[in-house]
Design an enzyme around this catalytic site. Structure first.
Site, PDB file in Angstrom:
ATOM      1  N   GLU A  56       0.819  -1.201   0.000  1.00 34.16           N
ATOM      2  CA  GLU A  56       0.000   0.000   0.000  1.00 34.16           C
ATOM      3  C   GLU A  56       0.861   1.263   0.000  1.00 34.16           C
ATOM      4  O   GLU A  56       0.493   2.273  -0.604  1.00 34.16           O
ATOM      5  CB  GLU A  56      -0.947  -0.003   1.212  1.00 34.16           C
ATOM      6  CG  GLU A  56      -2.121  -0.952   1.082  1.00 34.16           C
ATOM      7  CD  GLU A  56      -1.707  -2.413   1.236  1.00 34.16           C
ATOM      8  OE1 GLU A  56      -2.396  -3.285   0.674  1.00 34.16           O
ATOM      9  OE2 GLU A  56      -0.692  -2.673   1.924  1.00 34.16           O
ATOM     10  N   HIS A 125     -11.142  -5.907   9.779  1.00 34.86           N
ATOM     11  CA  HIS A 125     -11.756  -5.630   8.481  1.00 34.86           C
ATOM     12  C   HIS A 125     -13.143  -5.005   8.583  1.00 34.86           C
ATOM     13  O   HIS A 125     -13.768  -4.748   7.557  1.00 34.86           O
ATOM     14  CB  HIS A 125     -11.868  -6.923   7.664  1.00 34.86           C
ATOM     15  CG  HIS A 125     -10.551  -7.533   7.321  1.00 34.86           C
ATOM     16  ND1 HIS A 125      -9.941  -8.457   8.125  1.00 34.86           N
ATOM     17  CD2 HIS A 125      -9.713  -7.321   6.282  1.00 34.86           C
ATOM     18  CE1 HIS A 125      -8.777  -8.806   7.585  1.00 34.86           C
ATOM     19  NE2 HIS A 125      -8.617  -8.130   6.478  1.00 34.86           N
TER      20      HIS A 125
END
Length: 326
Positions: A56, A125
């Site tokens: 990322e 998540h």
């Protein structure tokens, strides 16, 4: 003309239309263009649709560089939690460059990520981390709650000359709704009254808009009229529309999937307290997740997160004096 679309389909449609409209728009991510059959790859080619490494920091850093050199990158980051490893690029680099250059450098990029995956995906998540991005000068945040807004806000995000965090709620992915065909742009900083009402204002974001509308239906059966306001963007935040609604109803319930002390609801509550505290007939009530990690267990997950029953109870709390007088 409008066409029925799923929320996720509306986002994909907006991306394809913006890529068709503007050749400087590029799209890349870790699970994109994995095979030659990828429809966007076939349509726009390898120079504009690319697979990215599992980093990322690299994805987001490349986006900043690409944006300041003339491209308009959309970065598919899949989950908002994955952005946390690259917060320097998100918080300290992309939003600051335009200011530090006196407006000479534009940073038109979109960090696209899902959030709030409350379906047994547990602690890492299912979160809502947008509070950490609010209030960062130069950074915009969009949270669409409907298919039409999903398309319109993506178009606005791509066209903006500032970095945008575009957060789509995973629990809305398959929800359907009418979406305008062709060009459809929803301006940032303009809230939407999803349901008009007169007794209480419900301000909700993302998935919580759907739950608030369901709660409003239940309340209507008891003669309670709830107005549901969706900010649609957290930065810029349309405080004025919320203030007008509170002036009308005199009561406010804030519904936010984030934890209570790390929520957009807390920021909105502060704005109301400062600017329209004298219009309130009852204390502001916040319906948020509990201050805990999201559990894997479904019953515990339901206990932690807001739902229609909790929203209804909060509305009845702020309406207690009025209901007692009936």
């Amino acid at each position: 003309m409008a066409r029925e679309m799923m929320y996720g389909e509306a986002i994909a449609t907006a991306i394809a239309e913006e890529m068709e409209r503007d050749s400087s728009v590029v799209f890349y991510g870790q699970n994109l263009a994995m095979t030659e059959r990828d429809p966007l790859l076939r349509r726009f080619g390898k120079k504009r649709v690319r697979i990215a490494p599992i980093s990322e920091t690299a994805e987001m850093g490349v986006a900043v560089g690409a944006a300041i050199t003339g491209l308009r990158p959309i970065v598919e980051l899949w989950m908002s939690e994955f952005m946390l490893v690259a917060f320097d690029e998100l918080i300290n680099e992309a939003p600051r460059l335009r200011y530090m250059s006196g407006g000479r450098v534009k940073v038109p990029l979109v960090f696209k990520a899902g959030y709030g995956f409350a379906a047994g995906w547990a602690g890492q998540h299912s979160n809502c981390v947008y509070h950490a991005m609010m209030g960062i000068p130069g950074l915009k945040i969009a949270l669409p709650s409907t298919a039409a807004d999903a398309k319109g806000l993506m178009a606005a995000a791509v066209r903006d000359d500032n970095p945008v965090v575009y957060l789509h709620h995973y629990m809305l992915t398959l929800d359907k709704g009418p979406v305008p065909e062709g060009e459809h742009v929803v301006p940032f900083g303009v809230a939407d009254v999803k349901r008009a009402g007169s007794d209480v204002t419900l301000v909700a974001t993302g998935w919580m808009v759907k739950k608030s509308l369901a709660a409003a239906e239940l309340l209507a059966k008891e003669g309670i009229s709830a107005e549901v306001v969706d900010p649609r963007t957290l930065t810029p935040l349309d405080v004025e529309t919320i203030l007008k609604s509170v002036e009308k109803t005199g009561r406010l319930v804030l519904v936010d999937q984030a934890t209570r002390h790390a929520s957009a609801a807390a920021i909105i509550a502060a704005e109301i307290a400062e600017h329209r505290g004298n219009a309130l007939k009852a204390p502001v009530k916040m319906v948020t997740a509990l201050d805990t990690s999201i559990p894997f267990s479904e019953p515990l997950e339901n206990y932690v997160l807001p739902n229609e029953e909790k929203i209804v109870a909060a509305v009845k709390f702020v309406l207690a004096k009025q209901l007692a007088a009936v």
